[in-house]
Motif scaffolding. Structure first.
Motif, short mmCIF file in Angstrom:
data_model
loop_
_atom_site.label_atom_id
_atom_site.label_comp_id
_atom_site.label_asym_id
_atom_site.label_seq_id
_atom_site.Cartn_x
_atom_site.Cartn_y
_atom_site.Cartn_z
N ALA A 92 -12.29 35.63 63.33
CA ALA A 92 -11.96 34.19 62.91
C ALA A 92 -10.89 33.73 63.77
O ALA A 92 -10.02 34.55 64.47
CB ALA A 92 -11.36 34.14 61.59
N ILE A 93 -10.81 32.59 64.27
CA ILE A 93 -9.98 31.94 65.06
C ILE A 93 -8.68 32.01 64.57
O ILE A 93 -8.59 31.29 63.43
CB ILE A 93 -10.38 30.59 65.73
N PRO A 94 -7.81 32.41 64.99
CA PRO A 94 -6.30 32.16 64.32
C PRO A 94 -5.68 31.01 64.29
O PRO A 94 -5.91 29.92 64.86
CB PRO A 94 -5.30 33.02 65.53
N SER A 95 -5.43 30.87 62.93
CA SER A 95 -4.99 29.35 62.56
C SER A 95 -3.53 29.46 62.08
O SER A 95 -2.95 28.49 61.70
CB SER A 95 -5.95 29.09 61.38
N VAL A 96 -2.93 30.48 62.27
CA VAL A 96 -1.28 30.58 61.72
C VAL A 96 -0.70 31.67 62.74
O VAL A 96 -1.36 32.67 63.14
CB VAL A 96 -1.03 31.11 60.50
N ALA A 97 0.30 31.18 63.52
CA ALA A 97 1.16 32.00 64.31
C ALA A 97 2.40 32.30 63.58
O ALA A 97 3.08 31.49 63.29
CB ALA A 97 1.50 31.51 65.37
N THR A 139 10.98 27.99 73.36
CA THR A 139 10.02 26.96 73.87
C THR A 139 9.34 25.85 72.64
O THR A 139 9.59 24.88 72.70
CB THR A 139 8.63 27.09 74.75
N LEU A 140 9.07 26.41 71.37
CA LEU A 140 8.84 25.70 70.24
C LEU A 140 10.04 25.26 69.40
O LEU A 140 9.95 24.55 68.37
CB LEU A 140 8.09 26.76 69.47
N GLY A 141 11.02 25.66 69.77
CA GLY A 141 12.33 25.29 69.03
C GLY A 141 12.54 26.00 67.93
O GLY A 141 13.22 25.63 66.81
N LEU A 142 11.99 27.20 67.81
CA LEU A 142 12.12 28.21 66.64
C LEU A 142 13.45 28.84 66.70
O LEU A 142 13.56 29.61 67.62
CB LEU A 142 10.86 28.99 66.40
N ASP A 143 14.26 28.53 65.75
CA ASP A 143 15.59 29.20 65.57
C ASP A 143 15.76 30.12 64.32
O ASP A 143 17.07 30.67 64.26
CB ASP A 143 16.46 28.08 65.83
N MET A 144 14.76 30.17 63.57
CA MET A 144 15.13 31.23 62.39
C MET A 144 13.82 31.89 62.07
O MET A 144 12.57 31.45 62.38
CB MET A 144 15.66 30.34 61.21
N ALA A 145 13.64 33.02 61.46
CA ALA A 145 12.80 33.75 61.06
C ALA A 145 12.77 34.02 59.49
O ALA A 145 13.94 34.02 58.90
CB ALA A 145 12.81 35.27 61.80
N PRO A 146 11.71 33.95 59.11
CA PRO A 146 10.43 33.94 59.59
C PRO A 146 10.21 32.22 60.04
O PRO A 146 10.88 31.53 59.32
CB PRO A 146 9.63 34.28 58.76
N SER A 147 9.18 31.99 60.84
CA SER A 147 8.71 30.91 61.02
C SER A 147 7.15 30.82 60.96
O SER A 147 6.55 32.05 61.63
CB SER A 147 9.29 30.19 62.35
N TYR A 148 6.41 29.78 60.57
CA TYR A 148 5.14 29.63 60.78
C TYR A 148 4.51 28.58 61.66
O TYR A 148 5.08 27.52 61.56
CB TYR A 148 4.69 29.34 59.54
N VAL A 149 3.86 28.88 62.69
CA VAL A 149 3.25 27.86 63.26
C VAL A 149 1.84 27.53 63.33
O VAL A 149 0.87 28.62 63.10
CB VAL A 149 3.47 27.99 64.81
N LEU A 150 1.62 26.38 62.50
CA LEU A 150 0.14 25.93 62.65
C LEU A 150 -0.47 25.16 63.67
O LEU A 150 0.45 24.52 64.45
CB LEU A 150 -0.03 25.31 61.40
N PRO A 151 -1.60 24.68 63.80
CA PRO A 151 -2.06 23.82 64.82
C PRO A 151 -1.49 22.38 64.99
O PRO A 151 -1.10 21.82 66.12
CB PRO A 151 -3.49 23.94 64.95
N ASP A 152 -0.78 22.11 63.76
CA ASP A 152 -0.23 20.64 63.69
C ASP A 152 1.07 20.69 63.02
O ASP A 152 1.31 19.50 62.78
CB ASP A 152 -1.39 19.82 63.06
#
Length: 170
Positions: A92-97, A139-152
């Motif tokens: 499957a194409i990844p949908s969550v980073a 680059t994404l501005g993520l400053d805490m763990a955990p963080s979830y990145v979705l396409p939108d």
């Protein structure tokens, strides 16, 4: 227009000041009646409240949202490419980073819940270490763990599985 916030601050200050001084009930009633009279006599003070558009906040973060979406679009190949390390539905194409850290207690629980969701929903999740992939996280501005990145969207901090499922379910 800053009239409404200023008026609200003044009214709240006056009301709390009056209450803090333990004014007799008659004085508090008089203050409330005076505030009511001012608002009735000056309806323009309430105009911003009567127009629902400023209260929706739709435009408050428009520029920031656009910037985030542009950043996500540029980072998508690094976040959601097939073959990246991760878990979930093979092929499957990844949908969550998923961004995590080694010594993060919340990360372990969040990953376990995300693994369960990935299995149940047939998702593929790519996994990134915020220390090893610090440049991407910054680059994404993520400053805490955990963080979830979705396409939108980006979700910072551990999310309860039930909340996360609402974002991930088709």
């Amino acid at each position: 227009m800053r009239t409404l916030p200023l008026l609200a601050a003044l009214l709240m200050g006056a009301a709390s000041s009056a209450l803090a001084q333990d004014l007799p009930k008659q004085s508090r009633t008089a203050l409330g009646e005076a505030i009511r009279a001012v608002l009735i006599d000056t309806p323009t003070l309430l105009a911003p409240v009567m127009d629902p558009a400023p209260l929706t906040g739709a435009d408050l973060y428009a520029d920031e949202a656009t910037r985030d979406l542009d950043q996500l679009a540029r980072a998508a190949p690094r976040l959601f490419a097939p073959g990246l390390p991760g878990f979930g539905a093979e092929g499957a194409i990844p949908s969550v980073a998923f961004f995590t850290k080694t010594d993060c207690a919340d990360c372990a629980m969040a990953e376990a819940e995300l693994r369960d969701l990935a299995t149940r929903l047939g998702l593929r999740v790519t996994i990134f270490d915020m220390t090893e992939d610090a440049a991407l996280a910054t680059t994404l501005g993520l400053d805490m763990a955990p963080s979830y990145v979705l396409p939108d969207m980006m979700l910072r901090g551990a999310m309860p599985a039930i909340v996360l499922e609402k974002y991930l379910a088709p």
